[in-house]
Design a protein around this motif. Structure first.
Motif, PDB file in Angstrom:
ATOM      1  N   ASN B  81       0.838  -1.182   0.000  1.00 47.77           N
ATOM      2  CA  ASN B  81       0.000   0.000   0.000  1.00 47.77           C
ATOM      3  C   ASN B  81       0.880   1.241   0.000  1.00 47.77           C
ATOM      4  N   ILE B  82       0.259   2.413   0.014  1.00 50.11           N
ATOM      5  CA  ILE B  82       1.027   3.645  -0.151  1.00 50.11           C
ATOM      6  C   ILE B  82       2.015   3.820   1.010  1.00 50.11           C
ATOM      7  N   ASP B  83       1.541   3.501   2.225  1.00 47.93           N
ATOM      8  CA  ASP B  83       2.406   3.767   3.368  1.00 47.93           C
ATOM      9  C   ASP B  83       2.749   2.547   4.210  1.00 47.93           C
ATOM     10  N   TYR B  84       2.555   1.366   3.656  1.00 47.62           N
ATOM     11  CA  TYR B  84       2.992   0.161   4.369  1.00 47.62           C
ATOM     12  C   TYR B  84       3.077  -1.039   3.443  1.00 47.62           C
ATOM     13  N   LEU B  85       3.796  -2.051   3.920  1.00 51.86           N
ATOM     14  CA  LEU B  85       3.760  -3.392   3.339  1.00 51.86           C
ATOM     15  C   LEU B  85       3.146  -4.296   4.398  1.00 51.86           C
ATOM     16  N   THR B  93      -8.919 -23.205   7.994  1.00 53.19           N
ATOM     17  CA  THR B  93     -10.202 -22.907   8.647  1.00 53.19           C
ATOM     18  C   THR B  93     -10.448 -21.397   8.672  1.00 53.19           C
ATOM     19  N   ARG B  94      -9.654 -20.664   7.935  1.00 55.15           N
ATOM     20  CA  ARG B  94      -9.706 -19.189   7.855  1.00 55.15           C
ATOM     21  C   ARG B  94      -9.449 -18.527   9.208  1.00 55.15           C
ATOM     22  N   THR B  95      -8.596 -19.149  10.001  1.00 53.63           N
ATOM     23  CA  THR B  95      -8.109 -18.519  11.223  1.00 53.63           C
ATOM     24  C   THR B  95      -6.822 -17.780  10.868  1.00 53.63           C
ATOM     25  N   VAL B  96      -6.711 -16.524  11.343  1.00 53.79           N
ATOM     26  CA  VAL B  96      -5.517 -15.733  11.054  1.00 53.79           C
ATOM     27  C   VAL B  96      -4.414 -16.164  12.018  1.00 53.79           C
ATOM     28  N   ARG B  97      -3.279 -16.631  11.458  1.00 53.81           N
ATOM     29  CA  ARG B  97      -2.210 -17.173  12.282  1.00 53.81           C
ATOM     30  C   ARG B  97      -1.094 -16.167  12.512  1.00 53.81           C
ATOM     31  N   LEU B  98      -0.881 -15.279  11.558  1.00 52.40           N
ATOM     32  CA  LEU B  98       0.199 -14.283  11.669  1.00 52.40           C
ATOM     33  C   LEU B  98      -0.236 -13.009  10.941  1.00 52.40           C
ATOM     34  N   ARG B  99       0.178 -11.862  11.468  1.00 54.27           N
ATOM     35  CA  ARG B  99       0.020 -10.593  10.721  1.00 54.27           C
ATOM     36  C   ARG B  99       1.274  -9.770  10.931  1.00 54.27           C
ATOM     37  N   ARG B 100       1.803  -9.224   9.876  1.00 53.18           N
ATOM     38  CA  ARG B 100       2.985  -8.349   9.981  1.00 53.18           C
ATOM     39  C   ARG B 100       2.771  -7.116   9.108  1.00 53.18           C
ATOM     40  N   VAL B 101       3.065  -5.943   9.642  1.00 45.59           N
ATOM     41  CA  VAL B 101       2.977  -4.704   8.879  1.00 45.59           C
ATOM     42  C   VAL B 101       4.303  -3.964   8.998  1.00 45.59           C
ATOM     43  N   ARG B 102       4.851  -3.500   7.877  1.00 50.44           N
ATOM     44  CA  ARG B 102       6.038  -2.639   7.916  1.00 50.44           C
ATOM     45  C   ARG B 102       5.678  -1.271   7.336  1.00 50.44           C
ATOM     46  N   ARG B 103       5.760  -0.251   8.155  1.00 50.01           N
ATOM     47  CA  ARG B 103       5.515   1.119   7.673  1.00 50.01           C
ATOM     48  C   ARG B 103       6.550   1.469   6.611  1.00 50.01           C
ATOM     49  N   ALA B 104       6.133   2.252   5.637  1.00 49.90           N
ATOM     50  CA  ALA B 104       7.041   2.635   4.553  1.00 49.90           C
ATOM     51  C   ALA B 104       6.438   3.827   3.844  1.00 49.90           C
ATOM     52  N   ASP B 105       7.225   4.502   3.036  1.00 49.05           N
ATOM     53  CA  ASP B 105       6.644   5.539   2.180  1.00 49.05           C
ATOM     54  C   ASP B 105       6.871   5.114   0.744  1.00 49.05           C
ATOM     55  N   ASN B 106       5.810   4.546   0.164  1.00 51.33           N
ATOM     56  CA  ASN B 106       5.942   3.952  -1.168  1.00 51.33           C
ATOM     57  C   ASN B 106       5.491   4.865  -2.302  1.00 51.33           C
ATOM     58  N   ASP B 195     -23.931 -10.210  -0.061  1.00 51.79           N
ATOM     59  CA  ASP B 195     -24.216  -9.175  -1.068  1.00 51.79           C
ATOM     60  C   ASP B 195     -23.924  -7.781  -0.537  1.00 51.79           C
ATOM     61  N   PHE B 196     -22.885  -7.154  -1.056  1.00 50.05           N
ATOM     62  CA  PHE B 196     -22.561  -5.800  -0.586  1.00 50.05           C
ATOM     63  C   PHE B 196     -21.565  -5.130  -1.523  1.00 50.05           C
ATOM     64  N   LEU B 197     -21.481  -3.807  -1.393  1.00 48.92           N
ATOM     65  CA  LEU B 197     -20.427  -3.039  -2.058  1.00 48.92           C
ATOM     66  C   LEU B 197     -19.467  -2.595  -0.969  1.00 48.92           C
ATOM     67  N   TYR B 198     -18.232  -3.085  -1.006  1.00 49.49           N
ATOM     68  CA  TYR B 198     -17.228  -2.676  -0.037  1.00 49.49           C
ATOM     69  C   TYR B 198     -16.525  -1.437  -0.585  1.00 49.49           C
ATOM     70  N   VAL B 199     -16.556  -0.350   0.189  1.00 44.76           N
ATOM     71  CA  VAL B 199     -15.915   0.890  -0.237  1.00 44.76           C
ATOM     72  C   VAL B 199     -14.625   1.053   0.562  1.00 44.76           C
ATOM     73  N   SER B 200     -13.530   1.060  -0.161  1.00 43.06           N
ATOM     74  CA  SER B 200     -12.221   1.080   0.455  1.00 43.06           C
ATOM     75  C   SER B 200     -11.665   2.501   0.428  1.00 43.06           C
ATOM     76  N   GLY B 201     -11.696   3.170   1.592  1.00 46.36           N
ATOM     77  CA  GLY B 201     -11.132   4.515   1.678  1.00 46.36           C
ATOM     78  C   GLY B 201      -9.661   4.430   2.038  1.00 46.36           C
ATOM     79  N   GLU B 202      -8.825   4.851   1.118  1.00 44.11           N
ATOM     80  CA  GLU B 202      -7.379   4.878   1.353  1.00 44.11           C
ATOM     81  C   GLU B 202      -6.917   6.205   0.780  1.00 44.11           C
ATOM     82  N   ILE B 203      -5.650   6.297   0.400  1.00 46.53           N
ATOM     83  CA  ILE B 203      -5.245   7.507  -0.320  1.00 46.53           C
ATOM     84  C   ILE B 203      -6.057   7.579  -1.609  1.00 46.53           C
ATOM     85  N   GLY B 204      -6.216   6.432  -2.265  1.00 45.72           N
ATOM     86  CA  GLY B 204      -7.213   6.315  -3.328  1.00 45.72           C
ATOM     87  C   GLY B 204      -8.480   5.689  -2.774  1.00 45.72           C
ATOM     88  N   ILE B 205      -9.546   5.715  -3.569  1.00 44.77           N
ATOM     89  CA  ILE B 205     -10.810   5.106  -3.139  1.00 44.77           C
ATOM     90  C   ILE B 205     -11.198   4.057  -4.168  1.00 44.77           C
TER      91      ILE B 205
END
Lengths: 370, 370
Positions: B81-85, B93-106, B195-205
């Motif tokens: 993404n714009i400001d992270y990886l 079973t769709r259980t989240v086992r790990l999450r990692r975020v690295r801030r960055a300026d991309n 059934d839905f429209l997911y609206v993703s607000g980021e630097i872009g939409i």
């Protein structure tokens, strides 16, 4: 299982042309005995016919060709529009056998009265089709409004709300929005491209998106209401209750002004009338804005202008293309191609009949009682 | 045939929970011998596990339960993404086992350098997942731009064009737009509505339309570019080259102004700061206009505001709902419900991993080499 096999055999003949029974057995993996029995049923129902000989089967020996028959099974297409009622009969090979249009003024009309007139038209057309040896298997009706669960929910130009169209015909019956059915009409009777957004210019403006040969309908069957895409957020009030909708700028009433018909408008445009040219320019610019939003959201393969936009294409093409190019340019190398519909004003009623033909080809056992 | 039967058995366990082998045979119409052999393969691959006993089969005798296993097979979700990886690991079973975020300026970055950093993150996460006994079967990458045929076509905020992301991982690999994957994240890890429209607000939409549990992608996979729907046709120039796009009024830059983060904006809003409130009001009104066009064209079941719109929902809800009600009222009894996303900022990366899990469940033989 037999129902499924009937559909498989019919689909093979429909997609790949005449086959011998041996070739059908080879293609479908069914035994020759099964194929012969299925073909006998299809012949009996008038769905297929035997004609000439073709090479068929493993050893390539010539045999009697079984092909789709246009002589017996047919579908009825119907349309209620603001200023006419229409009907057509299309046979199984998608040849148009009959077309009838009755001019009318259906604005703010009584649904009961209009449906009675349509019933009368159905009676005439059915008699004529039967006299020609055709058997009508189903009917579909195109309406200028939103349809949900088989009910005409809202047709603002007719002034109809929540009209349940029952007992119109004694046949399997479908009802759908005219833009969706016109898109199918364009698919089967027009350019036959599998990916496009059909834009239906009428008193209202609708659109039908076709992706890989199938109409995209959204969640409740209400997708494609291009006429109410917002062009100017604080623009004039639209009859939908919104403001600055496309329809306010590019609907038939906005384009015609005081003129009586699209023919009159075309005559004015051809003579270089400034006011007519200005109305077209304004409509084209509004279409360019609304179609930019539509391209970003729907991602169509190409854009087909139909209905009254077809005779006006010469004058609309410039401003619409320019708007799309200027607004979409950097996001997509080139905007989708903008082309004129190949079906004329008949797209919706032809698409309605085509929809039933599609159902017969997909489910012959159920539709024909085999 | 064996591949198809493996998929049928796995789908049965996935959709209806633990089954005995006898119950699986009954449900699928396969013989008990076939089922036992298929289950042996699935056990061997770590896809299913035996645990406890359940009543099963015709005679209802208790037997050993075979259920989906979360212990071995897993998928890797990735996001640029714009400001992270970001990276995550999700098990079967769709259980989240790990999450990692690295801030960055991309912003306006060199694709090669960013992909190298992402490769580094993949290495760390893979090692950690494997140390936990998990086997990664595939990976998917969410990017803030348009993707066509596996190529990142245009990501204006990254400044990337036509980037082919190859050899990022030595696994089956998918790449898709972040809004599409965030919509899948919302489907599997959020409200789980089909059934839905997911609206993703980021630097872009962006937006991802889900109909009956499937993402609508349009003709070239470019659908859902809500950020460039036209709100004001002669408005300020957008970085896409168009004018008056939604992003100009409601993108992160428009909302934050001089502020450093969404957290700062929320603090200002909570303290009643007039300028912050005005920015939110303006963004909400623009969203109301663009979503009106989106509802008319896409016909979503509901509207889910995600990304930075989620923490701002309290302030956006009023102007957005009001705009939808005023503009859509007469066409549809009630506008689609407007709700806040349940997934937080992780939707896209979770959806990326979920996409691979979906592929494993749909095609276990192919994905697992069975």
């Amino acid at each position: 299982m037999r129902a499924r096999n009937l559909a498989v055999v019919l689909a093979t003949i429909h997609r790949s042309g005449p086959h011998t029974r041996a070739a059908l057995a080879e293609r479908t993996g069914l035994t020759k005995t099964t194929v012969s029995s299925l073909v006998a049923d299809l012949l009996e129902a008038g769905v297929v016919t035997e004609s000439g000989t073709v090479r068929g089967g493993e050893r390539g020996r010539p045999g009697v060709a079984v092909s789709l028959s246009g002589h017996r099974v047919a579908a009825l297409g119907l349309e209620i529009n603001i200023d006419y009622l229409a009907a057509c009969v299309v046979d199984l090979t998608r040849t148009v056998r009959l077309r009838r249009v009755r001019r009318a003024d259906n604005r703010n009309s009584d649904p009961g009265r209009i449906l009675e007139e349509l019933r009368d038209l159905v009676k005439d057309v059915t008699a004529e089709a039967e006299a020609g040896g055709l058997r009508l298997i189903g009917a579909a009706l195109a309406v200028p409004g939103t349809v949900e669960g088989g009910v005409l929910r809202s047709a603002p130009h007719l002034g109809w709300r929540d009209v349940r169209v029952a007992d119109l015909v004694e046949l399997p019956f479908e009802i759908d929005n005219e833009a969706n059915l016109a898109a199918l009409g364009e698919l089967w009777f027009g350019a036959r491209e599998p990916d496009f957004l059909y834009v239906s210019g009428e008193i209202g403006i609708g659109a039908g998106l076709v992706v890989e040969g199938a109409v995209f309908r959204g969640t409740f069957g209400l997708a494609g209401e291009l006429g109410h895409v917002v062009v100017v957020p604080d623009g004039p009030v639209c009859r939908c209750g919104g403001r600055g909708c496309l329809e306010v700028y590019a609907g038939q009433d906005a384009l015609l002004g005081e003129l009586a018909s699209v023919g009159d408008l075309v005559a004015r445009l051809e003579s270089g009338d400034a006011e007519a040219l200005k109305a077209c320019e304004r409509a084209g610019r509004a279409l360019g804005v609304a179609l930019t939003s539509a391209v970003h959201l729907l991602d169509p393969g190409r854009i087909v202008l139909g209905g009254i936009f077809a005779p006006l294409f010469r004058w609309l093409e410039g401003p619409v293309s320019e708007g799309l190019r200027a607004r979409l340019g950097q996001m997509r190398g080139t905007p989708p191609a903008l082309v004129v519909s190949g079906t004329g004003g008949d797209a919706a009623v032809l698409g309605a009949a085509g929809l039933i033909i599609q159902q017969i080809l997909a489910e012959p056992a159920q539709m024909l009682g085999l």
